[in-house]
Write an enzyme that holds these catalytic residues in place. Structure first.
Site, PDB file in Angstrom:
ATOM      1  CG  HIS A 132      -8.647  -3.706  62.297  1.00 26.88           C
ATOM      2  ND1 HIS A 132      -8.174  -5.034  62.947  1.00 26.88           N
ATOM      3  CD2 HIS A 132      -8.109  -3.960  60.832  1.00 26.88           C
ATOM      4  CE1 HIS A 132      -7.506  -5.810  61.875  1.00 26.88           C
ATOM      5  NE2 HIS A 132      -7.666  -5.097  60.495  1.00 26.88           N
ATOM      6  CG  ASP A 172      -8.939 -10.179  54.520  1.00 26.62           C
ATOM      7  OD1 ASP A 172      -7.699  -9.843  54.427  1.00 26.62           O
ATOM      8  OD2 ASP A 172      -9.667  -9.298  55.040  1.00 26.62           O
ATOM      9  CD  GLU A 183     -10.787  -5.895  60.936  1.00 26.77           C
ATOM     10  OE1 GLU A 183     -10.986  -5.008  59.967  1.00 26.77           O
ATOM     11  OE2 GLU A 183     -10.395  -6.978  60.606  1.00 26.77           O
TER      12      GLU A 183
HETATM   13  O1  TA6 Z   1      -9.131  -6.081  58.256  1.00 27.19           O
HETATM   14  C1  TA6 Z   1      -8.175  -7.147  57.631  1.00 27.19           C
HETATM   15  C2  TA6 Z   1      -6.890  -6.545  57.238  1.00 27.19           C
HETATM   16  O2  TA6 Z   1      -7.170  -5.679  56.017  1.00 27.19           O
HETATM   17  C3  TA6 Z   1      -6.157  -7.643  56.554  1.00 27.19           C
HETATM   18  O3  TA6 Z   1      -6.312  -7.908  55.198  1.00 27.19           O
HETATM   19  C4  TA6 Z   1      -4.910  -7.759  57.387  1.00 27.19           C
HETATM   20  O4  TA6 Z   1      -4.202  -6.888  56.479  1.00 27.19           O
HETATM   21  C5  TA6 Z   1      -5.391  -7.150  58.532  1.00 27.19           C
HETATM   22  O5  TA6 Z   1      -6.117  -5.901  58.139  1.00 27.19           O
HETATM   23  C6  TA6 Z   1      -4.245  -6.568  59.675  1.00 27.19           C
HETATM   24  O6  TA6 Z   1      -3.562  -5.616  58.822  1.00 27.19           O
HETATM   25  P1  TA6 Z   1      -2.232  -4.787  59.589  1.00 27.19           P
HETATM   26  O7  TA6 Z   1      -1.903  -3.371  58.739  1.00 27.19           O
HETATM   27  O8  TA6 Z   1      -2.784  -4.543  60.857  1.00 27.19           O
HETATM   28  O9  TA6 Z   1      -1.252  -5.791  59.519  1.00 27.19           O
END
Ligand code: TA6
Length: 299
Positions: free
Chosen positions: A169, A213, A272
């Site tokens: 990520h 997103d 990601e």
């Molecule tokens: O990858 C995008 C995502 O799923 C967003 O929806 C946001 O939630 C981000 O990840 C960050 O997630 P986190 O759990 O690290 O705050």
């Protein structure tokens, strides 16, 4: 259990790899001819990677809260064994538990080209087994130099197939989110999580001027982040990944999150490399699944 002393004795590399403690977390600090980097043992979480003479490539929030059991904002969080919310258990942590549990160092090596290789293995706990009662082994390998290679390997050591959602990520540092463009997704279908998970198709490069997103799916293509102000492009070349997520929280969500720093969203972009949504991977008994990415910077 590994300690700073035993880690430095067994896995330290003089002048290149040193293990330190930071607010209760153990961190590998790396400095070689090509780059500096840092990896927290909690989550095998690469927090920084800065090739020598360049701007940081990986972004770490100035307001990142380093604390045991808390996910670190920025760097390369490992999402595993599911991506996003758990399919049925809303109380389970978003993006799985791998990024908030302790991993152990299983190897370090100074490579001939001057890069440094490190390997980590997730340490299962009673809590993780309660959420994920399957026998398997998760190993992260990283080769850190002028490029950054990361390889997330899942080995199914059990007797039944397991279904894995996973992601690197990755948060990238950008000069100004409004000026960058992401290439490589033209024509790719995606789930637009900001608009009720509507199914859409990408037309041309991705520009960011609001919360974005998106889960681009059924794509194994490389992506390129074009950052004209910093006169660079970041290439993301992936293997073993069928989904690419593009995310920037923009101002309102960033304020609510509280750990992106003042206007932090203007200088970060997540691209990601994942297996998310319907792209989850079934790993048969005795087999492995590997998600591998090479990050490189082109002038
Ligand atoms: O990858 C995008 C995502 O799923 C967003 O929806 C946001 O939630 C981000 O990840 C960050 O997630 P986190 O759990 O690290 O705050």
């Amino acid at each position: 259990m590994q300690t700073i002393e035993t880690l430095n004795a067994r896995y330290g590399i003089a002048h290149h790899v040193t293990f330190k403690e930071s607010v209760g977390l153990m961190v590998a600090e790396l400095d070689n001819v090509h780059a500096t980097a840092s990896i927290c043992l909690q989550g095998a979480h690469l927090m920084t990677w800065t090739p020598k003479g360049q701007q940081p490539v990986i972004w770490l929030s100035p307001a990142a809260k380093l604390a045991p059991g808390k996910s670190i904002r920025g760097g390369v969080p490992v999402c595993w064994p599911w991506f996003g919310p758990h399919a049925t258990q809303s109380s389970f942590p978003g993006h799985g538990f791998a990024r908030t549990v302790l991993w152990e160092v299983i190897g370090t090596k100074a490579l001939k080209d001057g890069a440094t290789w490190l390997a980590f293995r997730l340490i299962p706990t009673e809590a993780t087994r309660a959420q994920w009662p399957h026998s398997c082994e998760l190993v992260l390998q990283a080769a850190i130099g002028a490029t950054l290679d990361m390889d997330l390997g899942t080995l199914n050591t059990g007797s039944t197939p397991i279904t894995i959602g996973d992601a690197l990520h990755t948060y990238f540092a950008v000069s100004d989110i409004a000026q960058v463009a992401i290439h490589g997704l033209d024509g790719t279908p995606y789930i637009d999580k900001v608009n009720g998970s509507a199914q859409k198709q990408q037309a041309g490069p991705v520009n960011i001027y609001q919360e974005v997103d998106r889960i681009y799916y059924n794509t194994d293509r490389d992506c390129l982040i074009d950052d004209p102000a910093w006169k660079r492009r970041i290439r993301i070349a992936k293997l073993g990944s069928r989904s690419t997520v593009v995310w920037n929280p923009w101002v309102d969500k960033a304020d609510k999150m509280g750990d992106l720093g003042d206007d932090g969203y203007l200088n970060m972009l997540c691209v990601e490399s994942c297996n998310a949504a319907d792209d989850v991977v079934i790993v048969p008994p005795g087999k492995s699944h590997r998600l591998s990415v090479r990050y490189s910077v082109l002038a």
